[in-house]
Design a protein around this motif. Sequence first.
Motif, PDB file in Angstrom:
ATOM      1  N   PHE A 205       0.835  -1.205   0.000  1.00 55.33           N
ATOM      2  CA  PHE A 205       0.000   0.000   0.000  1.00 55.33           C
ATOM      3  C   PHE A 205       0.869   1.254   0.000  1.00 55.33           C
ATOM      4  CE2 PHE A 205      -1.741   3.440   2.607  1.00 55.33           C
ATOM      5  CZ  PHE A 205      -2.844   3.785   1.848  1.00 55.33           C
ATOM      6  N   LEU A 206       1.873   1.305   0.870  1.00 57.99           N
ATOM      7  CA  LEU A 206       2.731   2.479   0.949  1.00 57.99           C
ATOM      8  C   LEU A 206       3.493   2.715  -0.353  1.00 57.99           C
ATOM      9  CD1 LEU A 206       4.130   2.218   4.578  1.00 57.99           C
ATOM     10  CD2 LEU A 206       2.572   3.948   3.680  1.00 57.99           C
ATOM     11  N   PHE A 207       4.029   1.639  -0.935  1.00 61.27           N
ATOM     12  CA  PHE A 207       4.775   1.790  -2.182  1.00 61.27           C
ATOM     13  C   PHE A 207       3.876   2.248  -3.324  1.00 61.27           C
ATOM     14  CE2 PHE A 207       8.240  -0.482  -0.166  1.00 61.27           C
ATOM     15  CZ  PHE A 207       9.355   0.049  -0.786  1.00 61.27           C
TER      16      PHE A 207
ATOM     17  N   GLU B 271       6.173  15.458   0.768  1.00 58.08           N
ATOM     18  CA  GLU B 271       5.128  15.282   1.775  1.00 58.08           C
ATOM     19  C   GLU B 271       4.351  13.980   1.624  1.00 58.08           C
ATOM     20  OE1 GLU B 271       5.340  18.044  -0.214  1.00 58.08           O
ATOM     21  OE2 GLU B 271       6.278  19.373   1.229  1.00 58.08           O
ATOM     22  N   SER B 272       4.434  13.330   0.495  1.00 62.69           N
ATOM     23  CA  SER B 272       3.571  12.195   0.203  1.00 62.69           C
ATOM     24  C   SER B 272       3.727  11.054   1.206  1.00 62.69           C
ATOM     25  CB  SER B 272       3.836  11.686  -1.216  1.00 62.69           C
ATOM     26  OG  SER B 272       2.967  10.629  -1.525  1.00 62.69           O
ATOM     27  N   PHE B 273       4.953  10.624   1.483  1.00 66.15           N
ATOM     28  CA  PHE B 273       5.155   9.514   2.402  1.00 66.15           C
ATOM     29  C   PHE B 273       4.688   9.892   3.804  1.00 66.15           C
ATOM     30  CE2 PHE B 273       8.031   6.970   5.213  1.00 66.15           C
ATOM     31  CZ  PHE B 273       7.393   5.769   5.019  1.00 66.15           C
ATOM     32  N   HIS B 274       4.992  11.098   4.213  1.00 65.82           N
ATOM     33  CA  HIS B 274       4.545  11.582   5.523  1.00 65.82           C
ATOM     34  C   HIS B 274       3.021  11.566   5.607  1.00 65.82           C
ATOM     35  CE1 HIS B 274       3.562  14.630   8.579  1.00 65.82           C
ATOM     36  NE2 HIS B 274       4.582  14.097   9.205  1.00 65.82           N
ATOM     37  N   ASP B 275       2.369  11.998   4.537  1.00 65.62           N
ATOM     38  CA  ASP B 275       0.905  11.990   4.510  1.00 65.62           C
ATOM     39  C   ASP B 275       0.353  10.581   4.654  1.00 65.62           C
ATOM     40  OD1 ASP B 275       0.934  14.737   4.185  1.00 65.62           O
ATOM     41  OD2 ASP B 275       0.512  14.659   2.031  1.00 65.62           O
ATOM     42  N   ARG B 276       0.965   9.599   3.971  1.00 62.49           N
ATOM     43  CA  ARG B 276       0.492   8.214   4.079  1.00 62.49           C
ATOM     44  C   ARG B 276       0.663   7.703   5.502  1.00 62.49           C
ATOM     45  NH1 ARG B 276      -0.017  10.112  -0.193  1.00 62.49           N
ATOM     46  NH2 ARG B 276      -1.746  10.882   1.012  1.00 62.49           N
ATOM     47  N   LEU B 277       1.790   8.022   6.143  1.00 67.76           N
ATOM     48  CA  LEU B 277       2.002   7.590   7.526  1.00 67.76           C
ATOM     49  C   LEU B 277       0.983   8.212   8.467  1.00 67.76           C
ATOM     50  CD1 LEU B 277       5.895   7.613   7.850  1.00 67.76           C
ATOM     51  CD2 LEU B 277       4.368   5.639   7.605  1.00 67.76           C
ATOM     52  N   ASP B 278       0.674   9.481   8.244  1.00 66.22           N
ATOM     53  CA  ASP B 278      -0.362  10.133   9.055  1.00 66.22           C
ATOM     54  C   ASP B 278      -1.706   9.443   8.888  1.00 66.22           C
ATOM     55  OD1 ASP B 278       1.209  12.030  10.271  1.00 66.22           O
ATOM     56  OD2 ASP B 278       0.607  13.669   8.940  1.00 66.22           O
ATOM     57  N   GLU B 279      -2.053   9.106   7.656  1.00 66.42           N
ATOM     58  CA  GLU B 279      -3.318   8.411   7.403  1.00 66.42           C
ATOM     59  C   GLU B 279      -3.363   7.093   8.162  1.00 66.42           C
ATOM     60  OE1 GLU B 279      -3.846   7.948   3.206  1.00 66.42           O
ATOM     61  OE2 GLU B 279      -3.941  10.084   2.848  1.00 66.42           O
TER      62      GLU B 279
ATOM     63  N   VAL C 126      -5.108  -3.090   5.470  1.00 66.48           N
ATOM     64  CA  VAL C 126      -3.876  -2.323   5.677  1.00 66.48           C
ATOM     65  C   VAL C 126      -3.845  -1.768   7.100  1.00 66.48           C
ATOM     66  CG1 VAL C 126      -2.561  -0.294   4.947  1.00 66.48           C
ATOM     67  CG2 VAL C 126      -3.637  -1.767   3.231  1.00 66.48           C
ATOM     68  N   ALA C 127      -4.947  -1.243   7.565  1.00 62.94           N
ATOM     69  CA  ALA C 127      -5.021  -0.724   8.936  1.00 62.94           C
ATOM     70  C   ALA C 127      -4.770  -1.838   9.948  1.00 62.94           C
ATOM     71  CB  ALA C 127      -6.373  -0.071   9.182  1.00 62.94           C
ATOM     72  N   ASP C 128      -5.328  -3.006   9.704  1.00 65.38           N
ATOM     73  CA  ASP C 128      -5.096  -4.147  10.596  1.00 65.38           C
ATOM     74  C   ASP C 128      -3.621  -4.548  10.612  1.00 65.38           C
ATOM     75  OD1 ASP C 128      -7.785  -4.197  11.222  1.00 65.38           O
ATOM     76  OD2 ASP C 128      -8.251  -5.875   9.862  1.00 65.38           O
ATOM     77  N   ALA C 129      -3.008  -4.578   9.437  1.00 67.72           N
ATOM     78  CA  ALA C 129      -1.588  -4.927   9.351  1.00 67.72           C
ATOM     79  C   ALA C 129      -0.740  -3.898  10.090  1.00 67.72           C
ATOM     80  CB  ALA C 129      -1.154  -5.030   7.893  1.00 67.72           C
ATOM     81  N   TYR C 130      -1.091  -2.626   9.957  1.00 66.63           N
ATOM     82  CA  TYR C 130      -0.364  -1.565  10.658  1.00 66.63           C
ATOM     83  C   TYR C 130      -0.454  -1.766  12.175  1.00 66.63           C
ATOM     84  CZ  TYR C 130       0.844   3.061  12.422  1.00 66.63           C
ATOM     85  OH  TYR C 130       1.411   4.088  13.120  1.00 66.63           O
ATOM     86  N   ASP C 131      -1.638  -2.090  12.656  1.00 64.11           N
ATOM     87  CA  ASP C 131      -1.835  -2.294  14.092  1.00 64.11           C
ATOM     88  C   ASP C 131      -0.991  -3.445  14.633  1.00 64.11           C
ATOM     89  OD1 ASP C 131      -3.599  -0.186  14.289  1.00 64.11           O
ATOM     90  OD2 ASP C 131      -5.385  -1.456  14.083  1.00 64.11           O
TER      91      ASP C 131
ATOM     92  N   ILE D 299      10.039   1.874   6.759  1.00 66.67           N
ATOM     93  CA  ILE D 299      10.467   3.249   6.494  1.00 66.67           C
ATOM     94  C   ILE D 299      11.826   3.247   5.793  1.00 66.67           C
ATOM     95  CG2 ILE D 299      11.219   5.395   7.610  1.00 66.67           C
ATOM     96  CD1 ILE D 299       8.949   4.863   9.678  1.00 66.67           C
ATOM     97  N   ARG D 300      12.740   2.404   6.252  1.00 64.30           N
ATOM     98  CA  ARG D 300      14.057   2.313   5.622  1.00 64.30           C
ATOM     99  C   ARG D 300      13.935   1.900   4.162  1.00 64.30           C
ATOM    100  NH1 ARG D 300      17.387  -1.385   4.029  1.00 64.30           N
ATOM    101  NH2 ARG D 300      16.185  -3.093   4.871  1.00 64.30           N
ATOM    102  N   LYS D 301      13.117   0.887   3.888  1.00 66.32           N
ATOM    103  CA  LYS D 301      12.931   0.414   2.512  1.00 66.32           C
ATOM    104  C   LYS D 301      12.298   1.494   1.642  1.00 66.32           C
ATOM    105  CE  LYS D 301      12.718  -4.409   3.809  1.00 66.32           C
ATOM    106  NZ  LYS D 301      11.900  -5.596   3.975  1.00 66.32           N
ATOM    107  N   MET D 302      11.357   2.246   2.206  1.00 66.79           N
ATOM    108  CA  MET D 302      10.743   3.341   1.461  1.00 66.79           C
ATOM    109  C   MET D 302      11.764   4.428   1.153  1.00 66.79           C
ATOM    110  SD  MET D 302       7.507   2.581   0.945  1.00 66.79           S
ATOM    111  CE  MET D 302       6.844   4.173   0.506  1.00 66.79           C
ATOM    112  N   ALA D 303      12.627   4.723   2.102  1.00 66.26           N
ATOM    113  CA  ALA D 303      13.650   5.751   1.887  1.00 66.26           C
ATOM    114  C   ALA D 303      14.617   5.319   0.791  1.00 66.26           C
ATOM    115  CB  ALA D 303      14.401   6.025   3.185  1.00 66.26           C
TER     116      ALA D 303
END
Length: 66
Positions: free
Chosen positions: A4-6, A15-23, A35-40, A51-55
């Motif tokens: 989902f993040l990728f 700002e895009s990645f930061h916005d996704r993390l906020d969501e 996705v929300a369940d996986a995040y939890d 985050i490292r892989k996204m960077a």
Amino acid sequence: MKKFLFESTNFESKESFHDRLDELAEAYETIPEDVADAYDQLTEYEMWEIIRKMAVEGKRRTANRN
């Protein structure tokens, strides 16, 4: 969740990645339930790994622009 993040991050917008993390953190309605369940269920370590892989991916994609 990583998929989902990728797919939803615009790597050409700072700002895009930061916005996704906020969501994710705020559990916005725009986030699919699975996705929300996986995040939890993520540990802090797993989140930092994502985050490292996204960077790394962001650096790779934007390096070719310059």
